[in-house]
Design an enzyme around this catalytic site. Structure first.
Site, short mmCIF file in Angstrom:
data_model
loop_
_atom_site.label_atom_id
_atom_site.label_comp_id
_atom_site.label_asym_id
_atom_site.label_seq_id
_atom_site.Cartn_x
_atom_site.Cartn_y
_atom_site.Cartn_z
N CYS A 174 0.81 -1.22 0.00
CA CYS A 174 0.00 0.00 0.00
C CYS A 174 0.84 1.27 0.00
O CYS A 174 0.30 2.37 -0.03
CB CYS A 174 -0.91 0.02 1.22
SG CYS A 174 -2.04 -1.37 1.33
N ARG A 215 -6.03 6.28 -3.18
CA ARG A 215 -6.49 4.89 -3.34
C ARG A 215 -6.72 4.24 -1.98
O ARG A 215 -7.74 3.57 -1.75
CB ARG A 215 -5.47 4.09 -4.13
CG ARG A 215 -5.84 2.64 -4.35
CD ARG A 215 -4.66 1.86 -4.91
NE ARG A 215 -3.65 1.66 -3.90
CZ ARG A 215 -3.21 0.47 -3.48
NH1 ARG A 215 -3.74 -0.63 -4.00
NH2 ARG A 215 -2.28 0.37 -2.57
#
Length: 316
Positions: A174, A215
């Protein structure tokens, strides 16, 4: 919401089989690129074998992406990379020399990406920094999950939305470091003035970082609030082996975000090649490997040919 999966089983030198394989691949690409400086004929054989082994590497990690992460995008790309890598080795063996630059780029990508994953202090710093910035974005949208230590001991990276919600946590993938490594590898590998290389990195890295935070915020909120916990998403997720409570997370993370990431990477590529058009030669080679068709990207991307070089004279 791990590029290299942890393989259950015996370790070698304290590393899992996948980690060791990754180090071998990085070293092989870098050695092949070094040999290429002095002996292109020998380098051709070294790089061809390396690409063949790279295909086996993707075959080894395919089950992780397909069945553990349950991502049809990452799983599909990993599966596609198996024959693509072998075919690249075949083309290099046949004398397609522009693929030597791509080989050098892959080595640099690995050198940027993998050590930062392997060093615990750097990995923890990146994960927690991204987690805090993601929390800021979540709060900005009006949501207030409990921010606490997650499943990875000692990491503050968990967003708890409540007992009946699907809560998420930030992992190394991530951080966006994978995409950053791709652009760093490509930019470093080509022959271009240092000033333009640095300028292109100054464009790509911050854009990737910001889009990655966006995101993460989207996935966390979508999962925690159950935005996509509805039909037909739940049914389709079930076909992928995903439980109903995970359906919203799966759709936000493994479908919407990953498809959006592909579009974003294309856009960032367009910005970067405007500064370093030398990258077009490498991208054309990637497209040739993928499709078997020769492409001229100068017209397609609107890049002026008068600043492009393919290894000859490099101009400002």
């Amino acid at each position: 919401m791990n590029f290299l999966p942890a393989v259950v089983g015996p370790t070698v030198l304290g590393m899992t089989a996948t980690d060791l394989f990754a180090w071998v691949m990085i070293a092989a690409f870098l050695v092949g690129s070094l040999v290429d400086v002095y002996d292109r004929d020998t380098a051709r054989y070294v790089l061809a074998v390396t690409w063949g082994l790279f295909g086996l590497f993707w075959l080894a990690v395919f089950p992780h992406f397909a069945f553990e992460v349950k991502s049809f995008v990452e799983g599909g790309l990993a599966l596609f990379a198996v024959p693509a890598s072998i075919y690249t080795g075949y083309l290099i063996l046949g004398g397609r020399e522009r693929l030597h630059v791509l080989s050098r780029a892959v080595g640099v990508m690995g050198l940027v990406y993998f050590p930062t994953q392997a060093v615990p202090a750097i990995r923890k710093l990146l994960i927690e920094q991204v987690a805090r910035q993601t929390l800021w974005g979540i709060n900005l949208l009006g949501y207030d999950p409990v921010f606490r230590e997650g499943p990875i001991h000692g990491y503050m990276n968990y967003f708890y939305f409540g007992p009946d919600a699907f809560s998420t946590y930030i992992v190394y993938a991530c951080t966006g470091i994978g995409s950053m490594a791709i652009f760093a590898g490509l930019i470093v590998a080509v022959e271009a003035p240092l000033r333009r290389k640095l300028k292109s990195l100054a464009i790509a890295i911050p854009v990737i970082w910001v889009l990655n935070i966006v995101r993460n915020v989207f996935v966390a909120v979508a999962a925690g609030s159950g935005w996509f916990a509805m039909e037909p998403v739940v049914t389709v997720a079930g076909y992928a082996g995903v439980e109903p409570i995970e359906a919203s997370f799966w759709f936000a993370h493994s479908v919407v975000s990953q498809l959006a990431s592909v579009v974003a990477l294309v856009g960032i590529t367009w910005l970067v090649v405007k500064v370093v058009p030398e990258l077009l030669a490498v991208l054309e080679e990637v497209l040739f490997v993928a499709t078997g068709t020769e492409y001229d990207l100068e017209d397609a991307l609107g890049v002026s040919a008068d600043v492009r070089t393919d290894g000859g004279d490099v101009r400002e």
